[in-house]
Design a protein around this motif. Structure first.
Motif, short mmCIF file in Angstrom:
data_model
loop_
_atom_site.label_atom_id
_atom_site.label_comp_id
_atom_site.label_asym_id
_atom_site.label_seq_id
_atom_site.Cartn_x
_atom_site.Cartn_y
_atom_site.Cartn_z
N ARG A 63 -4.27 -70.79 9.45
CA ARG A 63 -4.24 -71.07 8.01
C ARG A 63 -3.09 -72.00 7.65
O ARG A 63 -3.15 -72.70 6.64
CB ARG A 63 -4.11 -69.75 7.24
CG ARG A 63 -5.36 -68.89 7.28
CD ARG A 63 -5.18 -67.60 6.48
NE ARG A 63 -6.44 -66.88 6.36
CZ ARG A 63 -6.91 -66.01 7.25
NH1 ARG A 63 -6.19 -65.76 8.34
NH2 ARG A 63 -8.06 -65.40 7.07
N LYS A 64 -2.04 -71.97 8.44
CA LYS A 64 -0.93 -72.91 8.27
C LYS A 64 -1.11 -74.01 9.30
O LYS A 64 -1.10 -73.74 10.51
CB LYS A 64 0.42 -72.21 8.43
CG LYS A 64 0.73 -71.20 7.33
CD LYS A 64 2.13 -70.63 7.51
CE LYS A 64 2.50 -69.69 6.37
NZ LYS A 64 3.88 -69.16 6.51
N ASN A 65 -1.27 -75.24 8.85
CA ASN A 65 -1.59 -76.31 9.77
C ASN A 65 -1.11 -77.66 9.22
O ASN A 65 -0.42 -77.70 8.19
CB ASN A 65 -3.10 -76.34 10.03
CG ASN A 65 -3.90 -76.35 8.75
OD1 ASN A 65 -3.74 -77.25 7.92
ND2 ASN A 65 -4.75 -75.34 8.54
N ARG A 66 -1.49 -78.72 9.90
CA ARG A 66 -1.03 -80.05 9.51
C ARG A 66 -1.43 -80.39 8.07
O ARG A 66 -0.68 -81.05 7.35
CB ARG A 66 -1.61 -81.08 10.48
CG ARG A 66 -1.11 -82.50 10.22
CD ARG A 66 -1.75 -83.51 11.16
NE ARG A 66 -1.21 -83.44 12.51
CZ ARG A 66 -1.89 -83.00 13.57
NH1 ARG A 66 -3.13 -82.57 13.41
NH2 ARG A 66 -1.33 -82.98 14.76
N SER A 67 -2.59 -79.92 7.62
CA SER A 67 -3.09 -80.29 6.29
C SER A 67 -2.24 -79.72 5.16
O SER A 67 -2.22 -80.26 4.06
CB SER A 67 -4.54 -79.82 6.12
OG SER A 67 -4.62 -78.41 6.03
N VAL B 96 4.38 -78.64 18.65
CA VAL B 96 3.54 -79.38 19.59
C VAL B 96 2.60 -80.36 18.90
O VAL B 96 2.32 -81.44 19.43
CB VAL B 96 2.77 -78.43 20.52
CG1 VAL B 96 3.74 -77.58 21.33
CG2 VAL B 96 1.80 -77.53 19.76
N GLU B 97 2.11 -79.99 17.70
CA GLU B 97 1.23 -80.92 16.99
C GLU B 97 2.00 -82.08 16.38
O GLU B 97 1.46 -83.18 16.23
CB GLU B 97 0.44 -80.18 15.91
CG GLU B 97 -0.61 -79.22 16.48
CD GLU B 97 -1.47 -78.58 15.42
OE1 GLU B 97 -2.44 -77.88 15.79
OE2 GLU B 97 -1.19 -78.76 14.21
N SER B 98 3.26 -81.86 16.05
CA SER B 98 4.06 -82.94 15.44
C SER B 98 4.37 -84.05 16.44
O SER B 98 4.76 -85.15 16.05
CB SER B 98 5.37 -82.38 14.87
OG SER B 98 6.24 -81.95 15.91
N MET B 99 4.18 -83.78 17.73
CA MET B 99 4.39 -84.80 18.76
C MET B 99 3.27 -85.84 18.76
O MET B 99 3.38 -86.88 19.42
CB MET B 99 4.44 -84.15 20.15
CG MET B 99 5.55 -83.14 20.33
SD MET B 99 5.36 -82.31 21.93
CE MET B 99 6.69 -81.10 21.83
N GLY B 100 2.17 -85.56 18.05
CA GLY B 100 1.00 -86.43 18.08
C GLY B 100 -0.10 -85.79 18.90
O GLY B 100 0.11 -84.80 19.60
N LYS B 101 -1.30 -86.35 18.80
CA LYS B 101 -2.43 -85.78 19.53
C LYS B 101 -2.17 -85.74 21.03
O LYS B 101 -2.49 -84.78 21.72
CB LYS B 101 -3.70 -86.59 19.24
CG LYS B 101 -4.26 -86.38 17.84
CD LYS B 101 -4.89 -85.00 17.70
CE LYS B 101 -5.67 -84.87 16.42
NZ LYS B 101 -6.35 -83.56 16.31
#
Length: 452
Positions: free
Chosen positions: A314-318, A348-353
């Protein structure tokens, strides 16, 4: 500094990619048993960049087939479960768990077409509350006798969650002992008796000291990395004073797993499984050495964050992972709440895909990351040369991969090397199920006991 070519080598997992060929030498988690527990036990699965359909037939057998019907390519994930398999909704062609075509009902009764049709099928096994698939060629390897597979079902709990990034950066966070002192820092210590089901919230073994206090106040661990027959052993030492040292023992389980202590009574065995090159699921089995797992509580805790049916956060990049600058200034280190799964996902997601490793600068605290990447490249080269990689096990070798031992506790500054083994073996010997101990730790502890 890593080149772009080297980064591509260790991250890409498609069928023709070198790392993809390595990954296809192992059983891969394809789903949770609970995901096929409903009235319609069939679901689409994307694994290592390929599309499949996972299902349970009327006899309770599990199957994994290529998702496109071999007739005209329609989607078998929308098929009907009947007649001993999955029936395509387009023309009624029917396939069993082995991919055998059972019926082509639109064809003339005298047609022999069905006999020459076979959908590509893959072996599926149930272990630890998870469904495992083997996508490689030839006979699959044997399962190691890890604690999470040896424990009775009542003493394990399985769950998963989606990370929208490459599997490797997700896996590497689990073999990075230094980050917990910052990313998972808590400014205040909670009642450790209320820490059930939560990582880094209990007391360390042999003490009343909360793990949160240790991580916060001792943020420069000495990290030892040892090669083992299953991958790597990581030992993080945080010296409290001349007499006492906090010892945390974790393991990298080749190719893409790790085993870590969750509390004095539980461990977490976790795999970071590529959906494709830009997404992965973490699959975890929580194993208890004391009493049966409170599965309802464990599930309820995790469903506060994760949404079904896709196990997305529920907490994510969006929504910026729930980041609140006022919270970060006054209450929490990250400003993203207290759930460490959110912290890890952001990192880990903030590093890019797919992380651009050509831009990173590693330090001495990254020695486990460096050792693992070297091991990964080595095993990719083995497979490319036609050899079997590490942890491709036959039945005899599988029995030798046990445990592996983990520990989180405060021991003697001099003698911590054997202290952690004693704690691990004592926990195993006291377990209500037959928890195997590795030959190394058992022999060491037996030798010490005899000497005393």
């Amino acid at each position: 500094m890593m080149s772009q070519e080297q980064n591509e080598l260790i991250t890409r997992v498609g069928p023709k990619a070198p790392a993809g060929k390595l990954m296809r030498m192992y059983w891969q988690p394809a789903g949770l048993v609970d995901e096929l527990a409903g009235d319609r036990p069939i679901k689409p699965v994307k694994l290592l960049g390929e599309d499949f359909v996972l299902f349970r037939d009327e006899e309770g057998r599990y199957g994994l087939l290529d998702r496109d019907c071999p007739h005209r390519g329609a989607d078998l994930a929308f098929g009907r479960l009947e007649g001993g398999g999955v029936r395509c909704a387009f023309h009624g062609w029917l396939f069993d768990v082995n991919g055998k075509c059972l019926e082509t009902p639109a064809e003339p009764a005298s047609s022999k077409l069905c006999a020459g049709i076979k959908q590509r099928a893959y072996p599926v096994m149930q272990r630890g509350g998870m469904l495992w698939a083997y996508l490689g060629e030839g006979e699959p390897p044997a399962f190691p006798e890890l604690d999470c597979f040896a424990a009775p079902a009542a003493y394990t709990f399985a769950f998963k969650g989606l990370f929208e990034c490459n599997w490797l950066q997700a896996m590497e966070v689990g073999i990075d002992p230094a980050h917990a002192s910052f990313l998972h820092r808590f400014f205040e210590d909670e009642d450790t008796s209320a820490a059930y089901g939560k990582q880094f919230r209990g007391a360390s073994a042999g003490s009343e000291m909360p793990m949160t206090k240790i991580l916060r106040e001792y943020d420069r661990p000495i990290i030892n990395v040892e090669s083992t027959e299953y991958g790597l052993r990581l030992i993080a030492l945080r010296q409290l004073d001349d007499e006492r040292t906090h010892v945390r023992v974790t393991n990298q389980l080749f190719p893409h797993g790790f085993v870590i202590p969750m509390s004095t009574e539980m461990t977490i065995t976790q795999w970071h499984v590529p959906v494709d090159d830009e997404n992965c699921y973490w699959y975890a089995i929580f194993t208890s050495y004391t009493k049966p797992v409170d599965k309802e509580k464990m599930l309820a805790q995790r469903l506060e964050l994760y949404e079904l049916p896709h196990y997305t956060s529920r907490k994510n990049r969006s929504n910026d992972y729930g980041f609140d600058p006022h919270e970060q200034a006054r209450e929490t280190y990250t400003g993203m709440g207290a759930d460490i799964n959110v912290h890890d996902q952001w990192a880990v997601e903030s590093m890019g895909k797919i992380q651009d490793r050509t831009r990173e600068h590693l330090g001495s605290s990254d020695k486990a990351i460096i050792a693992y990447r070297k091991l990964l490249r080595q095993e990719i080269e083995k497979v490319a040369g036609g050899q079997k990689p590490m942890m491709f096990l036959d039945a005899d070798n599988a029995r030798s991969i046990q445990g592996p031992g983990t520990m989180d506790g405060i021991g003697p500054t001099r003698g911590w090397e054997t202290y952690w083994m004693e704690v691990d073996v004592a926990r195993r010997r006291g377990a209500p199920w037959a928890a195997p101990a590795s030959n190394e730790t058992s022999a060491t502890v037996t030798h010490l006991s005899a000497a005393e």
